[in-house]
Design a protein around this motif. Structure first.
Motif, PDB file in Angstrom:
ATOM      1  N   GLN A  48      19.397  81.190 -44.813  1.00 14.79           N
ATOM      2  CA  GLN A  48      18.456  81.798 -43.969  1.00 14.79           C
ATOM      3  C   GLN A  48      18.135  83.262 -44.332  1.00 14.79           C
ATOM      4  OE1 GLN A  48      20.048  80.783 -39.844  1.00 14.79           O
ATOM      5  NE2 GLN A  48      18.319  79.387 -39.490  1.00 14.79           N
ATOM      6  N   LEU A  79      20.277  68.529 -39.419  1.00 12.69           N
ATOM      7  CA  LEU A  79      19.457  69.655 -40.142  1.00 12.69           C
ATOM      8  C   LEU A  79      18.113  69.604 -39.852  1.00 12.69           C
ATOM      9  CD1 LEU A  79      21.483  69.957 -43.543  1.00 12.69           C
ATOM     10  CD2 LEU A  79      21.465  71.396 -41.721  1.00 12.69           C
ATOM     11  N   MET A 119      15.884  70.476 -48.781  1.00 10.47           N
ATOM     12  CA  MET A 119      15.461  71.438 -47.573  1.00 10.47           C
ATOM     13  C   MET A 119      14.369  72.182 -47.664  1.00 10.47           C
ATOM     14  SD  MET A 119      19.374  72.468 -46.076  1.00 10.47           S
ATOM     15  CE  MET A 119      18.535  73.372 -44.845  1.00 10.47           C
ATOM     16  N   THR A 170      16.229  72.689 -38.026  1.00 16.83           N
ATOM     17  CA  THR A 170      15.189  73.403 -38.675  1.00 16.83           C
ATOM     18  C   THR A 170      13.739  73.067 -38.315  1.00 16.83           C
ATOM     19  OG1 THR A 170      15.335  71.873 -40.571  1.00 16.83           O
ATOM     20  CG2 THR A 170      16.881  73.700 -40.519  1.00 16.83           C
ATOM     21  N   HIS A 230      23.888  77.280 -44.804  1.00 11.19           N
ATOM     22  CA  HIS A 230      22.501  77.459 -44.445  1.00 11.19           C
ATOM     23  C   HIS A 230      22.196  78.609 -43.486  1.00 11.19           C
ATOM     24  CE1 HIS A 230      19.286  76.559 -41.401  1.00 11.19           C
ATOM     25  NE2 HIS A 230      18.582  76.266 -42.285  1.00 11.19           N
ATOM     26  N   GLN A 231      23.429  79.143 -42.645  1.00 12.73           N
ATOM     27  CA  GLN A 231      23.259  80.306 -41.798  1.00 12.73           C
ATOM     28  C   GLN A 231      23.550  81.782 -42.652  1.00 12.73           C
ATOM     29  OE1 GLN A 231      25.586  80.182 -38.238  1.00 12.73           O
ATOM     30  NE2 GLN A 231      25.547  82.220 -37.983  1.00 12.73           N
ATOM     31  N   THR A 252      12.121  70.649 -39.915  1.00 10.45           N
ATOM     32  CA  THR A 252      11.693  70.311 -41.274  1.00 10.45           C
ATOM     33  C   THR A 252      12.185  69.289 -41.663  1.00 10.45           C
ATOM     34  OG1 THR A 252      13.306  71.602 -42.535  1.00 10.45           O
ATOM     35  CG2 THR A 252      11.243  72.729 -41.845  1.00 10.45           C
ATOM     36  N   HIS A 278      11.032  71.966 -31.135  1.00 12.44           N
ATOM     37  CA  HIS A 278      10.092  72.163 -32.412  1.00 12.44           C
ATOM     38  C   HIS A 278       8.699  71.531 -31.915  1.00 12.44           C
ATOM     39  CE1 HIS A 278      13.233  73.518 -34.920  1.00 12.44           C
ATOM     40  NE2 HIS A 278      13.817  72.407 -34.502  1.00 12.44           N
ATOM     41  N   THR A 297      12.919  74.715 -46.789  1.00 13.61           N
ATOM     42  CA  THR A 297      12.782  76.394 -46.815  1.00 13.61           C
ATOM     43  C   THR A 297      14.002  76.684 -47.641  1.00 13.61           C
ATOM     44  OG1 THR A 297      14.527  76.064 -45.002  1.00 13.61           O
ATOM     45  CG2 THR A 297      12.230  76.004 -44.320  1.00 13.61           C
TER      46      THR A 297
END
Length: 650
Positions: A640, A473, A516, A477, A635-636, A479, A400, A518
């Motif tokens: 997402q 996480l 989270m 991600t 999440h996946q 984030t 990232h 997102t």
């Protein structure tokens, strides 16, 4: 520890005799779980302006060129999240008169919506010197928490607590930041002329960290960085049994001692070779910025014998050398108080600054997992870091934030691969402890009662598990993933754990909310020990469509590949429940979710059930691994694939 009030100031030299950089920590509780704040620091000269844009430290420019100030980033804590800043007062340029610490919110969010705003300053040994609680935040979108300022040959701290509604652009301009001047005010900002909303004879406001559209365009001064793509390269192996050669291999590790030696050598070698990574970790221990050298298995005389720490870390800056001893544990091996205490004595006798412990255990809050003689901590700092936190920092840099050298990015990827191998013993918190099975059995039998000390141990392990999950996480991600606390009293560890125990007694469930950025809203994670099920839930705003059925169809199109057992519930204004059905049945009959009273759907609640492991340890059937798998799957397969409508109903 000194409790500060608004407008008060104090001489730092009277609070500590410890040398080395200070740590400034900003923290808050976000009851909504939907927004955050970003910290920033300005180095201000005698004229009240920054010397240049390089004196503005924020997310895209996390450190000054001389490393006198560095953002250590957000970290999940037991009480939500904390932003830490390392400030080396001795390394500041002579013309810098003030170090102003601020934060900003975005998307029209205000600081009044956050609970328990707090600034804390710690010395180089980790002792908290002062605390400043801000209790009068209201409609401000930017806030100056406090400032460090020169007074003669020393430094003082002032508790400012001044909020502004004028937004980022006006504040940045006031301090000489080279902001791109647009024709329109930035989203959520009032005209810069509005000025402060509180405070009297206080310093001018400081620009807080820019976010998305609000971020000044000319301050993007960070150098181009290299990150490694997560997508796998083309595999040229002729057979599936072939394994790629790795720089750090777990092959041949036969016992715990060999695991500890290899893990320590692997980590220390990468710290010394990748400056960005080494600096992120050494900054955690309040080490100065400088040249990092690392050593393995140095021997020291102690009493009538010798002790051999797993490693030595040395940082050289401006003719001064900062040194720490390192004690490492892998797998489920606990740290030994007598061993750590011996290293503290050796460090004190040799004038070393710190002893650093590294294991799979997670420290909750600022307290070290071990209890040692506090008299030894007067001269030597005792710090702890989990292997999960090491992996988090490597993940953030590798995938990232980036590093300057492509080879260094590859080194970090090899370190990450090593840490994630079962044989390395560095996977982080993986064991719910000896109390887990008796408590689980008591919940199933209905015999668990308040006051059971084993239940409190399980509640503490649950906190550690959630904190580690947030770290993982965040690294995955890029984030800021952190726990959500809904009430002010949740900030107290004993209250939180009692709530978990009460929930176990009454419902057989443990739960946590996770923010989270997102996800569209907080994710609720619940483990039901009675049914052996884990449920992950999120509520998302419905798309702005004319009819309820078209809103349902909008959602179902996105969830086309989601698990068929996903529960979908449609909520209308003023109702906590609504029509609910499995995704498998909605494909052919979407109208099931249309409310019978004709009200418009404003929110969809999505819940995915997963099986819960019952064992305490790292097995595939273990509880810890099942929590990780449930969250990864949600999440996946769900989060997402969702693309929220920008015009969604809120």
């Amino acid at each position: 520890m000194q409790q500060m009030s608004k407008g008060a100031n104090i001489d730092l030299s009277g609070l500590t005799a410890a040398t080395g950089p200070l740590t400034v920590a900003l923290s808050w509780i976000d009851p909504s779980g939907e927004g955050e704040a970003d910290v920033s620091v300005l180095l201000v000269n005698a004229d009240g302006k920054v010397g240049s844009d390089a004196d503005f430290v924020f997310y895209n420019q996390p450190a000054t060129a001389d490393e006198s100030v560095r953002l250590l980033g957000k970290a999940p804590t037991a009480t939500g999240s904390e932003d830490r800043i390392l400030v080396d007062l001795t390394a500041l340029r002579p013309e810098v008169e003030r170090v102003v610490v601020a934060a900003s919110r975005y998307r029209e969010a205000t600081f009044g919506a956050l609970d328990d705003l707090r600034l804390a300053v710690s010395d180089g040994s980790g002792e908290v010197l002062l605390v400043f609680d801000i209790k009068d935040a209201d409609t401000e979108t930017a806030f100056i928490f406090g400032e460090l300022y020169r007074r003669g040959d020393g430094w003082k701290f002032r508790a400012v607590g001044q909020g502004y509604e004028s937004g980022l652009a006006g504040l940045a301009t006031d301090f000489g930041i080279n902001v791109d001047d647009g024709d329109e005010d930035e989203p959520g900002e009032a005209p810069a002329s509005q000025g402060p909303t509180s405070g009297t004879d206080q310093p001018e406001p400081v620009a807080a960290t820019p976010v998305e559209d609000e971020r000044p365009k000319r301050v993007r001064t960070a150098k181009k960085k290299t990150t490694l793509p997560k997508a796998a390269k083309v595999d040229l192996a002729e057979h599936s049994s072939w394994r790629h050669a790795r720089l750090f291999s777990v092959t041949g590790l036969r016992n715990d001692q060999e695991r500890e030696v290899r893990a320590t050598a692997t980590l220390l070698s990468v710290m010394a070779q990748v400056p960005e990574f080494g600096r992120r970790l050494t900054a955690r221990f309040n080490a100065p910025a400088g040249t990092v050298q690392t050593f393995a298995e140095a021997s020291f005389k102690h009493g009538d014998g010798k002790v051999r720490p797993d490693g030595v870390l040395r940082v050289a800056r401006a003719g001064r050398i900062w040194t720490a001893l390192i004690e490492t544990k892998t797998g489920g091996n606990p740290l030994k108080p007598e061993q750590v205490q011996a290293y503290l004595e050796v460090a004190a006798r040799n004038g070393y600054e710190a002893v650093i412990t590294l294991s799979n255990d997670l420290a909750l809050g600022s307290e070290h997992p071990l209890k040692v003689d506090k008299r030894l901590l007067r001269k030597v700092a005792l710090r702890h870091v989990s292997w999960a936190e090491v992996a988090h920092e490597a993940d953030m840099l590798c995938h990232h934030d980036g590093v300057a050298n492509p080879v260094h990015a590859w080194l970090l990827s090899e370190l990450l691969h090593y840490l994630r191998q079962d044989g390395a013993g560095c996977q982080g918190f993986r064991d719910m402890g000896s109390a887990w099975v008796p408590v689980r059995n008591a919940v199933t039998a209905g015999t668990l009662r308040l006051g059971d000390r084993r239940a409190m141990q399980v509640a503490e392990s649950w906190e550690k598990l959630i904190r580690q999950l947030c770290l993982r996480l965040s690294g995955g991600t890029g984030t800021g993933v952190a726990p959500v606390l809904r009430r002010r009293r949740d900030g107290d560890a004993s209250v939180r754990r009692l709530q978990t125990v009460t929930s176990l007694v009454e419902t057989g469930r443990m739960s946590a909310e996770i923010r989270m950025p997102t996800a569209g809203g907080p994710v609720l994670l619940e483990a039901d020990l009675r049914t052996g099920q884990i449920e992950t839930t999120v509520e998302i705003p419905a798309a702005d469509r004319a009819r309820p059925l078209t809103r349902v169809q909008w959602l179902l199109r996105q969830l086309n590949e989601a698990p068929p057992e996903l529960r979908v519930e449609a909520l209308t204004p003023g109702h906590k429940t609504g029509p609910c059905e499995l995704l498998a049945n909605l494909t052919s009959e979407p109208g099931i979710l249309v409310p019978g009273d004709g009200k418009q759907i404003t929110t969809f609640r999505l819940t995915l059930p997963s099986g819960m492991g019952t064992k305490r340890g790292t097995e595939e059937t273990g509880f810890v691994r099942s929590i990780d798998n449930a969250m990864d799957r949600f999440h996946q397969d769900v989060l997402q694939v969702l693309k929220l409508d920008t015009a969604a109903v809120v």
